[in-house]
Write an enzyme that holds these catalytic residues in place. Sequence first.
Site, PDB file in Angstrom:
ATOM      1  CG  HIS A 214      -0.112   0.158   2.518  1.00 34.81           C
ATOM      2  ND1 HIS A 214       0.546  -0.894   3.108  1.00 34.81           N
ATOM      3  CD2 HIS A 214       0.166   1.237   3.300  1.00 34.81           C
ATOM      4  CE1 HIS A 214       1.170  -0.486   4.192  1.00 34.81           C
ATOM      5  NE2 HIS A 214       0.969   0.817   4.327  1.00 34.81           N
ATOM      6  CG  ASP A 216       1.915   5.008   4.692  1.00 31.31           C
ATOM      7  OD1 ASP A 216       1.339   3.901   4.618  1.00 31.31           O
ATOM      8  OD2 ASP A 216       3.006   5.169   5.274  1.00 31.31           O
ATOM      9  CG  HIS A 271       5.172   1.071   2.606  1.00 29.35           C
ATOM     10  ND1 HIS A 271       4.568   2.189   2.056  1.00 29.35           N
ATOM     11  CD2 HIS A 271       4.628   0.959   3.841  1.00 29.35           C
ATOM     12  CE1 HIS A 271       3.725   2.713   2.909  1.00 29.35           C
ATOM     13  NE2 HIS A 271       3.735   1.982   4.012  1.00 29.35           N
ATOM     14  NE  ARG A 281       9.403  -5.219  11.041  1.00 31.08           N
ATOM     15  CZ  ARG A 281       8.546  -4.382  10.454  1.00 31.08           C
ATOM     16  NH1 ARG A 281       7.308  -4.758  10.204  1.00 31.08           N
ATOM     17  NH2 ARG A 281       8.934  -3.170  10.092  1.00 31.08           N
TER      18      ARG A 281
HETATM   19  O1  LIG Z   1       5.258  -2.494   9.828  1.00 29.69           O
HETATM   20  C1  LIG Z   1       5.759  -1.830   8.952  1.00 29.69           C
HETATM   21  O2  LIG Z   1       6.976  -1.770   8.771  1.00 29.69           O
HETATM   22  C2  LIG Z   1       4.888  -1.046   7.991  1.00 29.69           C
HETATM   23  C3  LIG Z   1       3.718  -0.391   8.650  1.00 29.69           C
HETATM   24  C4  LIG Z   1       2.939   0.439   7.690  1.00 29.69           C
HETATM   25  O3  LIG Z   1       3.223   0.489   6.533  1.00 29.69           O
HETATM   26  C5  LIG Z   1       1.785   1.231   8.155  1.00 29.69           C
HETATM   27  O4  LIG Z   1       1.402   1.157   9.337  1.00 29.69           O
HETATM   28  O5  LIG Z   1       1.219   1.980   7.316  1.00 29.69           O
HETATM   29 FE   LIG Z   2       2.252   2.112   5.524  1.00 31.51          FE
END
Ligand SMILES: O=C(O)CCC(=O)C(=O)O
Ligand SMILES: [Fe+2]
Length: 355
Positions: A214, A216, A271, A281
């Site tokens: 996605h 942001d 990403h 994680r």
């Molecule tokens: O966990 C991650 O590294 C990505 C999180 C992410 O892309 C988001 O919360 O929009």
């Molecule tokens: Fe994100």
Amino acid sequence: MPSIISSQLDLYSIKELPESHAWKSSLDDDGSRNINAESIPVIDLNHDHKFVMDTIGHACKTWGAFQIVNHNISHRLLNHMETHGTRLFSLPMQQKLKAARSSDGIAGYGVARISSFFDKLMWSEGFTIFGSPLEHARQLWPYDYNKFCDVIEEYENEMEKLAGRLMGLMLGSLGIAKEDVKWAVGPRSGSSALQLNSYPACPDPDRAMGLAAHTDSTLLTILHQNNTSGLQVFKEGNGWVTVLPLRGALVLNVGDLVHILSNGLYPSVLHRAIVNRTRHRLSVAYLYGPPSGVKISPLSKLVDQRNPQMYRPVTWSEYLGTKAKHFDKALSSVRLCAPRIGFANSKDQSGVQVG
Ligand SMILES: O=C(O)CCC(=O)C(=O)O
Ligand SMILES: [Fe+2]
């Protein structure tokens, strides 16, 4: 019961990947675990101003993401945030569900909000803070909610300052003085949300997806990840590239609203997060947007006859509504004309497989 709650399995207790969470066959390999490729730039904010600005500009154009060090956010605060995030996701499921996000809400505990666009479920759980976390914190820890709220408040305050500073540097790198963008100056120059993401160790990581691809819907996102890798960014020609965690460094993602503001010069980064077999994680994303009511449109200095205005003006909440409806087609749905040559953005044309 809202579906968002009923689809929340307790991933910590599952020994075998259920079909509902299997994204691909174990024979598929898109090379995403290849971690020796080139990765996003690491920028030291203590370098001289001009150098930092130029390096940021280059990173925004070529990657849409970079890591920063010497950002003035203390290790103590980052560690506290991590401890409290881990503590939240370690609560028993029935406790976490007391703070569940309602089906029409933004804040609270639940599966990734983009889940509705996919047939398969993601190997993650999230907690979104929008406005005061007090009510949800009370539901999670009835006798001991203050510490969580204090850490969130301090984290958001520090992140707001850093986001404002980075916004100034990004605008500067486009040849725009921050003062020329009225809403970008002053103490309440932005609004924000905080997204905590938890990715439990997964029995079959090659077939699971932590968080699907996605961009942001922010101006910019500042991400803190614990010392377990999982974040990947997509770069034309390189494919999926892992962003290895660097102790104390923060990741900056260009969001869709800077993409619009820059008239397509700084594309928002596609990403995703993958998971692994042995380690939990955690990531904390500070989602930074403009003050409510402000219309975001391409900066007039970046628009001329050769570079016509590519996007129509949108407020943050309008854009969030568009994203909730169109997901990866959201940017193209507010686009007025074709992307500029050489800056054609694959995700803007839906050329990239999402997920
Ligand atoms: O966990 C991650 O590294 C990505 C999180 C992410 O892309 C988001 O919360 O929009
Ligand atoms: Fe994100």
